[in-house]
Design an enzyme around this catalytic site. Structure first.
Site, short mmCIF file in Angstrom:
data_model
loop_
_atom_site.label_atom_id
_atom_site.label_comp_id
_atom_site.label_asym_id
_atom_site.label_seq_id
_atom_site.Cartn_x
_atom_site.Cartn_y
_atom_site.Cartn_z
N LYS A 1 0.92 -1.08 -0.11
CA LYS A 1 -0.02 0.19 -0.03
C LYS A 1 1.05 1.21 0.00
CE LYS A 1 -4.30 1.43 2.23
NZ LYS A 1 -5.71 1.00 2.93
N GLU B 1 -19.80 -4.56 9.76
CA GLU B 1 -20.70 -3.89 10.73
C GLU B 1 -21.79 -4.77 11.28
OE1 GLU B 1 -19.51 -2.86 7.75
OE2 GLU B 1 -18.66 -1.14 8.02
N ARG C 1 -25.62 -1.57 6.67
CA ARG C 1 -25.45 -3.05 6.81
C ARG C 1 -25.93 -3.70 7.96
NH1 ARG C 1 -20.69 -4.47 3.61
NH2 ARG C 1 -21.46 -4.11 1.60
C1 LIG Z 1 -19.13 -1.59 4.62
C2 LIG Z 1 -17.91 -0.81 4.42
N1 LIG Z 1 -17.40 -0.36 5.82
C3 LIG Z 1 -16.15 0.20 5.67
C4 LIG Z 1 -15.96 0.73 4.22
C5 LIG Z 1 -14.57 1.71 4.69
N2 LIG Z 1 -13.40 1.42 3.90
C6 LIG Z 1 -13.12 1.86 2.68
S1 LIG Z 1 -11.85 1.21 2.11
C7 LIG Z 1 -11.47 0.20 3.66
C8 LIG Z 1 -10.30 -0.61 3.72
C9 LIG Z 1 -10.13 -1.74 2.74
O1 LIG Z 1 -9.13 -2.58 2.90
P1 LIG Z 1 -8.69 -3.23 1.49
O2 LIG Z 1 -9.87 -4.18 1.04
O3 LIG Z 1 -7.68 -4.35 2.12
O4 LIG Z 1 -8.20 -2.27 0.48
P2 LIG Z 1 -6.84 -1.49 0.56
O5 LIG Z 1 -7.34 -0.18 1.00
O6 LIG Z 1 -5.89 -2.09 1.45
O7 LIG Z 1 -6.27 -1.38 -0.67
C10 LIG Z 1 -12.44 0.48 4.53
C11 LIG Z 1 -12.51 0.00 5.92
C12 LIG Z 1 -16.52 0.63 3.40
N3 LIG Z 1 -16.07 1.10 2.21
N4 LIG Z 1 -17.51 -0.25 3.40
#
Ligand SMILES: Cc1ncc(C[n+]2csc(CCOP(=O)(O)OP(=O)(O)O)c2C)c(N)n1
Length: 611
Positions: free
Chosen positions: A277, A359, A387
């Site tokens: 990342k 959630e 959710r």
């Molecule tokens: C239901 C939901 N909860 C929280 C989020 C906020 N959110 C956006 S990206 C993310 C992290 C995602 O991590 P990953 O899938 O590993 O992708 P990365 O950013 O590390 O590439 C979160 C918690 C969301 N988009 N949807």
């Protein structure tokens, strides 16, 4: 002309020579850093997926095939490669391109995305549709290790693996959610990540036993027997996927070969890809959490520290209550930074629970905690709490459990757009039996109302507040309804930070000779709206302005409560209509949705006449 400038479609990527791919990735990274530093946006995740996205476009044709980015916050390179490079300077700006996949924007974005963990389910749905229609296209879901902590992703994987439908799932594993990834699923991935080290050990081991083939064969047979009889296989293979990897997610050539191979297997295949990342921008590599989502910044200096916000004030206040009350436990669904819980996590690690992007689980877990005597506080963004709606009713409300929901990013959130606007919480929270909903309009009201939610409610309580900071209104009026300004001609009702628009409108109306009474709502459910009713006895005209959807809005609730009891000669309910609002600054969106001070003034003059 740079290599990037030659690319306008997925097919242009295929025309490049293999030698051009590495320089192309470098150009994309430089473009991303420069562009996102001007507009703001999701930076670290996009820097990590440059090679992966280029490789995807070497293999798939996104206009024909379906590439589904889970959450979609990492789809910038995809946008840049599919005809949106020149409009990228409008990213997240009102009227510009979205920071998330949007089918209305380009056929290359096959599905709306924004909330995590649904991509495998959507991919499977598309695969079933393809089978039933007899059409021919390929499907690929790209899901992060963070998104894979969400139960929904496992529902999709479990079903997809057994379906036999040809599709490729790319697990983009950077060992990070927004913050460090958590939970058992993350642990499994961690153990799989060790595999490259294991493979290199195996190579060296084979070399060592080159001259002792009989001993090597015996050891190997013994090891294979132990592996097959005593050790579980990896979770994805056990489910029924062909599991490839882990592979280096920054080696564009290997990625291309492996993804092509996976596509040609015509089965459910999961490719485990390891990425970093923030790759290529030292500030983001060092601190990927704070470079996950950024505002505009100077790339030479990095992002500035954040100012005070409702989230940070909530976190500070919760720490103060927790210092006096050991029952308080804080829960976050992978959003400790965004919800202001970082200092709680540091001060009370044993009472802090980051449960991953889950959630639904968080709400049910809060139910279990509350039933056993804890005082759980789940801090969650309004749109993500959608959710947990069933769990709010089933695991909290039906037993009248006292859990507190700190609903952050309520109302318009701005640049994240449709998927993230907190348009629906007033509506859905109001339907949860026994739920008290507090509506603070200032930092001090947030603190006062949090105290009420913790100590004056028996059943479930929610406190909803917006993204960012307070406006000019800074008083502390924690009662259900309060008259902030007296007037004769029209009653203007609002709540939360939108009260600032109501007060501004009253100032403008005064200059125009219209005397407006402003009533602030501090709490709904229960609320008989007696103060609004008393005001309407004088004015007989009502304007309610709020940044939530129309159905179940506070305005609609007032009309229901007062109908047949209070004479209302004219009324205007200003709100977000169906609640689907695009991206832009909050001010632009208030204007666009006609809920700002100007819209209130116009409504009042419409009712009362005058220039
Ligand atoms: C239901 C939901 N909860 C929280 C989020 C906020 N959110 C956006 S990206 C993310 C992290 C995602 O991590 P990953 O899938 O590993 O992708 P990365 O950013 O590390 O590439 C979160 C918690 C969301 N988009 N949807």
């Amino acid at each position: 002309m740079s290599i990037l400038e030659k690319i306008n479609t997925s097919n242009d990527v295929k025309k490049l020579s293999t030698e051009e791919l590495v320089p192309l990735c470098e150009e994309i990274r430089a473009f991303l850093i420069d562009s996102v530093s001007r507009t703001g946006g999701h930076l670290a995740s996009n820097l990590g997926t440059v090679e992966l996205t280029v490789a995807l476009h070497r293999v798939y044709d996104s206009a024909r095939d379906r590439i589904l980015f889970d959450v979609g916050h990492q789809s910038y390179t995809h946008k840049i490669l599919t005809g949106r490079r020149e409009s990228f300077s409008t990213l997240r700006q009102f009227g510009g391109i979205s920071g998330f996949p949007k089918p209305y924007e380009a056929p290359d974005d096959p599905f709306v995305a924004g909330h995590a963990s649904d991509s495998v389910s959507v991919a499977l749905g598309m695969a079933h549709a393809r089978t039933l229609s007899g059409e021919d296209y390929d499907i690929c879901a790209v899901i992060g290790d963070g998104a894979m902590t969400g139960g929904l992703s496992f529902e999709g994987l479990s079903n997809a693996a057994q379906s036999g439908e040809p599709m490729v799932v790319i697990l983009n594993d950077n060992n990070m959610s927004i913050a460090e990834n958590v939970g058992g699923a993350a642990k499994i991935l961690q153990s799989m990540r060790i595999k490259p080290a294991y493979l290199s050990f195996k190579r060296r081991y084979r070399k060592l036993f080159r001259h002792l083939p009989a001993l090597y064969r015996f050891n190997h047979a013994l090891k294979e027997w132990i592996k097959s009889h005593l050790l579980p296989d990896d979770i994805f293979s056990e489910m029924g996927f062909y599991h490839i990897g882990p592979i280096n997610g920054h080696d564009v050539h290997t990625l291309e070969n492996v993804i092509r191979w996976a596509r040609e297997m015509h089965s459910p295949v999961l490719v485990h890809v390891l990425t970093k990342k923030g790759k290529g921008y030292p500030f983001a590599e060092k601190d990927p959490e704070h470079y996950h989502g950024v505002g505009p910044f100077d790339p030479a200096v990095g992002i500035p520290p954040e100012g005070e916000s409702f989230s940070s004030r909530f976190g500070d206040a919760l720490c103060r209550f927790a210092s006096r009350d050991e029952r308080i436990a804080a829960i976050t669904a992978a959003m400790s930074g965004g919800t202001g819980l970082e200092s709680f996590a540091a001060q009370y690690p044993e009472r802090f629970f980051d449960i991953g992007i889950a959630e639904e689980h968080a709400v049910s877990m809060a139910g279990g905690m509350a039933k056993q005597g804890l005082l759980p506080v789940f801090a969650v963004y309004s749109s993500f709490l959608q959710r947990g709606f069933d769990m709010l009713i089933h695991d909290i409300a039906l037993q009248g459990l006292h859990a507190v929901f700190a609903v952050d990013r309520a109302g318009l959130v701005g640049r994240d757009g449709e998927t993230h606007q907190g348009s629906f919480d007033i509506s859905f929270l109001s339907t949860v039996p026994g739920m008290t909903v507090f509506l603070p309009a200032s930092f001090s009201e947030l603190e006062g109302m949090l105290e009420k939610a913790l100590y004056s409610c028996d059943g479930p309580a929610a406190i909803r507040y917006p993204r960012g900071g307070e406006g000019d209104y800074r008083d502390c009026r924690c009662e259900s309804e309060s008259v902030l300004r007296e007037g004769r001609d029209v009653t203007i009702v609002s709540y939360g930070v939108m009260i600032n628009e109501a007060l501004k409108a009253a100032d403008i109306l005064e200059i125009k000779g219209i005397s407006a009474e402003v009533v602030k709502i501090g709490q709904i459910r229960p609320n008989g709206f007696e103060v609004v009713s008393a005001s309407l006895k004088k004015t007989k005209k009502l304007i309610v302005t709020e940044d939530v959807c129309a159905f179940g809005s506070v305005g609609a609730q007032i009309m229901t409560a007062l109908s047949g009891k209070t004479e209302i000669k004219a009324f205007r309910l200003l709100n977000l209509g169906d609640g689907v609002v695009p991206h832009g600054s909050v001010e632009e969106l208030r204007r666009f949705c006609a809920v700002d001070a100007a819209a209130v003034v116009e409504a009042a003059r419409d009712m009362l006449g005058g220039e």
